[in-house]
Design a protein around this motif. Sequence first.
Motif, mmCIF file in Angstrom:
data_model
loop_
_atom_site.group_PDB
_atom_site.id
_atom_site.type_symbol
_atom_site.label_atom_id
_atom_site.label_comp_id
_atom_site.label_asym_id
_atom_site.label_seq_id
_atom_site.Cartn_x
_atom_site.Cartn_y
_atom_site.Cartn_z
ATOM 1 N N LYS A 74 1.772 2.194 -3.439
ATOM 2 C CA LYS A 74 0.637 2.817 -4.122
ATOM 3 C C LYS A 74 0.562 4.298 -3.778
ATOM 4 N N THR A 120 0.449 -7.437 -8.488
ATOM 5 C CA THR A 120 -0.413 -6.532 -9.239
ATOM 6 C C THR A 120 -1.180 -7.382 -10.247
ATOM 7 N N GLY A 139 3.218 -0.628 -7.411
ATOM 8 C CA GLY A 139 2.235 0.167 -6.687
ATOM 9 C C GLY A 139 0.807 0.080 -7.193
ATOM 10 N N ALA A 140 0.601 -0.349 -8.427
ATOM 11 C CA ALA A 140 -0.753 -0.440 -8.972
ATOM 12 C C ALA A 140 -1.487 -1.626 -8.365
ATOM 13 N N ASP A 141 -2.816 -1.564 -8.438
ATOM 14 C CA ASP A 141 -3.639 -2.692 -7.986
ATOM 15 C C ASP A 141 -3.822 -3.711 -9.097
ATOM 16 N N GLN A 183 0.822 -1.208 0.000
ATOM 17 C CA GLN A 183 0.000 0.000 0.000
ATOM 18 C C GLN A 183 0.858 1.260 0.000
#
Length: 482
Positions: A279, A394, A369-371, A276
């Motif tokens: 992100k 990810t 960092g992306a979901d 997190q």
Amino acid sequence: MKKILFAASEGNPYIKTGGLADVVGALPKYLDKEKFDVRVFLPKYLCISESYKQNMKYVTEIYAHMPRGSEYIGIYETKVEGIPYYFIDNEHYFAGDNPYNQIFEDVNKFAFYCRAVLASLPEIGFCPDIIHCHDWQTSLIPVFLDAFYRDNHFYRKTKTVLTIHNQKFQGRWRIDDIENCRDLPANYRYKDMEAYGETNFLKAGILHADRVNAVSENYAIEIQGQEGGEGLDGVMREVSEKLSGIINGIDVEEYNPRKDKKLTAHFSIKSLAKKQKNKEVLQETLGLKKDSSTMLIGIVSRMTEQKGFELLTSIMDEMMNTLNVQIAVLGTGEDRFQDFFQHYDWKYPDRVSATIGYSEEIAHMIYGGADVFLMPSQFEPCGLSQLISMRYGTIPIVRETGGLKDTVEAYNEIWHTGNGFSFSNYDAGELLMIIRYAYDIFQNHPKDWKEIMKRCMNMDHSWKNSAKKYENLYLELLSAKG
């Protein structure tokens, strides 16, 4: 010990425009050094960084008879992690500020390069059991080997493997205009190399190579069909008995969430909560609103039609108006797609970031960092980005094509299986539907989402597995009769 020569138009760390360079730079390092003596040949482009050229040692130079006359071939050598790299020097062919130029220059350039590789091997005293050729740029090596060298004792037992990284690119030009092919026998030029009235380097290589390999099992099937064959589907079906598919690997040390120096927070399956922080840093760095509840979609890609971005143009407004999502895009390519992403960067400045160009640091930040990672490709021979993204937990959203179909198993909410989300038809409505589905799981089923992340990170897409399959291919070829 078996001797394997890699011949390619690019390879890390010296010259890179795409995934081909990653394969050429990585695969030789992972082959069993006790069983295989692997060496790599590349062109000595003028545009290679001076810092790399300084470490190249002059070996020798020769003059070989070719259709234009006596051609200079300089040979330079260096090593990367114990792997010898040789470079073919001739500024007439390899000048310019990038490795690929106008198509006519390229076909003549790489016809010369194929001849130069074969002419150079006796000079360095390396007689390969197998020459592993990559894409159309080196596809004439099996052709020249058969046409000019089979009576030479040095090459009598040499076999060839041709790997197709992207069948869309074939090396096509007017038959009689390619200077470095003019002395080929007529049956080679006007039969084996001809396709639809033009010379086709890839077709010739496919016919003359002892084995042909595609960069995923599914892509090997697709290129035998009319839709994926790019006009060569009939040829591919003809050689189907010598055709195989081996998925590419990734460098699991470079892409390692536990040590990646480009990430703010290191994490693992046992410490997923730390992701997190990456992100948050990604959102802050790209000027996006800091919001842990938004689903952050990452894209690192060439901006071309092949990558499926025309589907995104049809659904972008509806997606942005109905879902709490952000998009972080990194890449360069066709003006229409660059303009498209830049427009939405302007329209939704705190929700869309478009970085036109390439940054290794930002790429790693997006992966880490992306979901989710979006790849709605029209076709994708292998795909590396989905493998990298899964390494970081990810979750990929992909179209079921080529290597994407081989590596991404669709999430099944009944059986709680799968490592991503996928759609079948090349259709904007289906893309929006699967993004909505992923969004629902992300927002409303966090426990299930976390399990998908873990399955992604548990996947083994290292080069170790792929290299073993290549080793088996080599040994099978060398043990075959004839």
